[in-house]
Design a protein around this motif. Structure first.
Motif, PDB file in Angstrom:
ATOM      1  N   GLY A   1       0.792  -1.220   0.000  1.00  0.00           N
ATOM      2  CA  GLY A   1       0.000   0.000   0.000  1.00  0.00           C
ATOM      3  C   GLY A   1       0.820   1.263   0.000  1.00  0.00           C
ATOM      4  O   GLY A   1       0.270   2.339   0.106  1.00  0.00           O
ATOM      5  N   ILE A   2       2.177   1.173  -0.094  1.00  0.00           N
ATOM      6  CA  ILE A   2       3.023   2.363  -0.054  1.00  0.00           C
ATOM      7  C   ILE A   2       3.468   2.716  -1.468  1.00  0.00           C
ATOM      8  O   ILE A   2       4.014   1.886  -2.185  1.00  0.00           O
ATOM      9  CB  ILE A   2       4.257   2.127   0.833  1.00  0.00           C
ATOM     10  CG1 ILE A   2       3.844   1.774   2.266  1.00  0.00           C
ATOM     11  CG2 ILE A   2       5.142   3.372   0.845  1.00  0.00           C
ATOM     12  CD1 ILE A   2       5.012   1.404   3.159  1.00  0.00           C
ATOM     13  N   TYR A  28       0.356   6.159   1.659  1.00  0.00           N
ATOM     14  CA  TYR A  28       0.107   4.836   2.233  1.00  0.00           C
ATOM     15  C   TYR A  28      -1.393   4.698   2.443  1.00  0.00           C
ATOM     16  O   TYR A  28      -1.979   5.377   3.297  1.00  0.00           O
ATOM     17  CB  TYR A  28       0.847   4.649   3.554  1.00  0.00           C
ATOM     18  CG  TYR A  28       0.453   3.374   4.279  1.00  0.00           C
ATOM     19  CD1 TYR A  28       0.612   2.127   3.674  1.00  0.00           C
ATOM     20  CD2 TYR A  28      -0.105   3.413   5.561  1.00  0.00           C
ATOM     21  CE1 TYR A  28       0.243   0.961   4.311  1.00  0.00           C
ATOM     22  CE2 TYR A  28      -0.467   2.250   6.217  1.00  0.00           C
ATOM     23  CZ  TYR A  28      -0.298   1.031   5.590  1.00  0.00           C
ATOM     24  OH  TYR A  28      -0.669  -0.120   6.229  1.00  0.00           O
ATOM     25  N   SER A  29      -2.009   3.847   1.648  1.00  0.00           N
ATOM     26  CA  SER A  29      -3.457   3.635   1.709  1.00  0.00           C
ATOM     27  C   SER A  29      -3.760   2.143   1.711  1.00  0.00           C
ATOM     28  O   SER A  29      -3.049   1.358   1.079  1.00  0.00           O
ATOM     29  CB  SER A  29      -4.157   4.293   0.510  1.00  0.00           C
ATOM     30  OG  SER A  29      -3.954   5.677   0.491  1.00  0.00           O
ATOM     31  N   THR A  30      -4.806   1.766   2.433  1.00  0.00           N
ATOM     32  CA  THR A  30      -5.294   0.402   2.414  1.00  0.00           C
ATOM     33  C   THR A  30      -6.815   0.440   2.328  1.00  0.00           C
ATOM     34  O   THR A  30      -7.442   1.478   2.564  1.00  0.00           O
ATOM     35  CB  THR A  30      -4.888  -0.374   3.682  1.00  0.00           C
ATOM     36  OG1 THR A  30      -5.635   0.129   4.806  1.00  0.00           O
ATOM     37  CG2 THR A  30      -3.399  -0.253   3.965  1.00  0.00           C
ATOM     38  N   SER A  31      -7.396  -0.699   2.008  1.00  0.00           N
ATOM     39  CA  SER A  31      -8.861  -0.756   1.936  1.00  0.00           C
ATOM     40  C   SER A  31      -9.488  -0.569   3.305  1.00  0.00           C
ATOM     41  O   SER A  31     -10.633  -0.127   3.423  1.00  0.00           O
ATOM     42  CB  SER A  31      -9.299  -2.099   1.331  1.00  0.00           C
ATOM     43  OG  SER A  31      -8.790  -3.185   2.099  1.00  0.00           O
ATOM     44  N   GLY A  34      -8.355   3.500   4.257  1.00  0.00           N
ATOM     45  CA  GLY A  34      -8.403   4.591   3.313  1.00  0.00           C
ATOM     46  C   GLY A  34      -7.008   5.188   3.259  1.00  0.00           C
ATOM     47  O   GLY A  34      -6.002   4.476   3.251  1.00  0.00           O
ATOM     48  N   LEU A  35      -6.912   6.515   3.258  1.00  0.00           N
ATOM     49  CA  LEU A  35      -5.608   7.159   3.335  1.00  0.00           C
ATOM     50  C   LEU A  35      -5.130   7.098   4.777  1.00  0.00           C
ATOM     51  O   LEU A  35      -5.668   7.754   5.652  1.00  0.00           O
ATOM     52  CB  LEU A  35      -5.691   8.616   2.863  1.00  0.00           C
ATOM     53  CG  LEU A  35      -4.403   9.432   2.994  1.00  0.00           C
ATOM     54  CD1 LEU A  35      -3.286   8.820   2.154  1.00  0.00           C
ATOM     55  CD2 LEU A  35      -4.645  10.883   2.584  1.00  0.00           C
ATOM     56  N   GLY A  36      -4.093   6.293   5.015  1.00  0.00           N
ATOM     57  CA  GLY A  36      -3.555   6.187   6.364  1.00  0.00           C
ATOM     58  C   GLY A  36      -2.486   7.220   6.633  1.00  0.00           C
ATOM     59  O   GLY A  36      -2.453   7.843   7.697  1.00  0.00           O
ATOM     60  N   LEU A  37      -1.599   7.431   5.639  1.00  0.00           N
ATOM     61  CA  LEU A  37      -0.481   8.359   5.800  1.00  0.00           C
ATOM     62  C   LEU A  37      -0.189   9.023   4.469  1.00  0.00           C
ATOM     63  O   LEU A  37      -0.053   8.354   3.445  1.00  0.00           O
ATOM     64  CB  LEU A  37       0.768   7.607   6.276  1.00  0.00           C
ATOM     65  CG  LEU A  37       2.077   8.390   6.314  1.00  0.00           C
ATOM     66  CD1 LEU A  37       2.033   9.472   7.391  1.00  0.00           C
ATOM     67  CD2 LEU A  37       3.261   7.446   6.557  1.00  0.00           C
ATOM     68  N   PRO A  77     -10.623  12.451   8.003  1.00  0.00           N
ATOM     69  CA  PRO A  77     -10.104  13.157   9.181  1.00  0.00           C
ATOM     70  C   PRO A  77      -9.097  12.363   9.995  1.00  0.00           C
ATOM     71  O   PRO A  77      -8.317  12.957  10.742  1.00  0.00           O
ATOM     72  CB  PRO A  77     -11.366  13.458   9.994  1.00  0.00           C
ATOM     73  CG  PRO A  77     -12.389  12.480   9.504  1.00  0.00           C
ATOM     74  CD  PRO A  77     -12.086  12.260   8.064  1.00  0.00           C
ATOM     75  N   PHE A  78      -9.086  11.038   9.879  1.00  0.00           N
ATOM     76  CA  PHE A  78      -8.131  10.236  10.646  1.00  0.00           C
ATOM     77  C   PHE A  78      -6.781  10.096   9.941  1.00  0.00           C
ATOM     78  O   PHE A  78      -5.845   9.554  10.516  1.00  0.00           O
ATOM     79  CB  PHE A  78      -8.709   8.843  10.925  1.00  0.00           C
ATOM     80  CG  PHE A  78      -9.733   8.821  12.019  1.00  0.00           C
ATOM     81  CD1 PHE A  78      -9.357   8.600  13.341  1.00  0.00           C
ATOM     82  CD2 PHE A  78     -11.068   9.036  11.744  1.00  0.00           C
ATOM     83  CE1 PHE A  78     -10.292   8.581  14.362  1.00  0.00           C
ATOM     84  CE2 PHE A  78     -12.028   9.022  12.754  1.00  0.00           C
ATOM     85  CZ  PHE A  78     -11.633   8.789  14.067  1.00  0.00           C
ATOM     86  N   ALA A  79      -6.681  10.540   8.701  1.00  0.00           N
ATOM     87  CA  ALA A  79      -5.422  10.414   7.970  1.00  0.00           C
ATOM     88  C   ALA A  79      -4.324  11.209   8.664  1.00  0.00           C
ATOM     89  O   ALA A  79      -4.550  12.304   9.182  1.00  0.00           O
ATOM     90  CB  ALA A  79      -5.596  10.902   6.534  1.00  0.00           C
ATOM     91  N   VAL A  80      -3.122  10.660   8.681  1.00  0.00           N
ATOM     92  CA  VAL A  80      -1.952  11.342   9.224  1.00  0.00           C
ATOM     93  C   VAL A  80      -1.219  12.009   8.059  1.00  0.00           C
ATOM     94  O   VAL A  80      -0.802  11.347   7.109  1.00  0.00           O
ATOM     95  CB  VAL A  80      -1.019  10.356   9.949  1.00  0.00           C
ATOM     96  CG1 VAL A  80       0.290  11.047  10.350  1.00  0.00           C
ATOM     97  CG2 VAL A  80      -1.710   9.787  11.180  1.00  0.00           C
TER      98      VAL A  80
END
Length: 203
Positions: A1-2, A28-31, A34-37, A77-80
């Motif tokens: 995912g990177i 860095y995104s996963t199902s 979503g957008l994690g980082l 909103p949780f994305a870093v």
């Protein structure tokens, strides 16, 4: 995912924002997340011919970062979000000729270009919780790099939430290696997505 991957494929990959898809330098995104980082990279490479300082584009870069943070955080909103802003090391060595009037008014000329960058971009950093302002990044690091000579390509990172020297380079213990900066980014990501649980000390 990177993205980009270890072979450099997937640069400036798209990620969903409040205004459709936008390109991220590192994604860095996963199902599940979503957008994690997301990491946004900005570079400042040359002095302003008139002032001989690096500060000319600070406002433009800050505006770009604000727009990116808002668009991604409104949607996710949780994305870093992390910003890496690269400056040549000699940005630490200018600004000593600032006038006393500028010092009283708090203008950038009372510090080096590096010190002015910390002051400028600190207001774009330190989003500690998903409920905080969407125009902030979770972390902003300044990367001081050597553009030439025997140490060309070497870089040290400085967290804008730390106290910078007014002039000169930050002490080595106050800055981070590339590997240490990655660990800091990972810690910020884990604090958002897998915060550690702590027990009270036993009697």
């Amino acid at each position: 995912g990177i993205l980009p991957d270890e072979h450099g494929r997937g640069q400036e990959s798209p990620a969903r924002s409040a205004k459709g898809y936008k390109k991220l330098d590192i994604n860095y995104s996963t199902s599940e997340l979503g957008l994690g980082l997301g990491v946004s990279i900005k570079t400042i490479t040359s002095r302003d011919p008139r002032t001989k300082r690096y500060t000319k584009n600070y406002t433009r870069i800050d505006n770009e970062l604000r727009a990116e943070a808002i668009d991604y955080h409104k949607r996710q909103p949780f994305a870093v979000m992390v910003a890496l802003i690269f400056l040549p090391c000699d940005a630490c060595d200018d600004g000593r000729a600032g006038s006393s009037a500028n010092k009283r008014r708090g203008r950038n000329e009372d510090a080096s270009s590096f010190g002015a960058a910390v002051r400028q971009f600190r207001y774009r950093s330190n989003r500690r919780d998903y409920k905080n302002d969407v125009d902030l990044f979770e972390l902003v690091l300044l990367g001081l790099y050597e553009p030439e000579g025997d140490h060309a390509g070497e870089v040290r990172f400085f967290d804008v939430m730390r106290r910078p020297p007014r002039f000169g380079r930050p002490k080595s213990e106050a800055s981070l290696t590339f590997e240490e900066s990655l660990m800091l980014i990972k810690m910020v990501f884990d604090d958002r997505n897998n915060p550690p649980f702590e027990w009270a000390p036993e009697d």
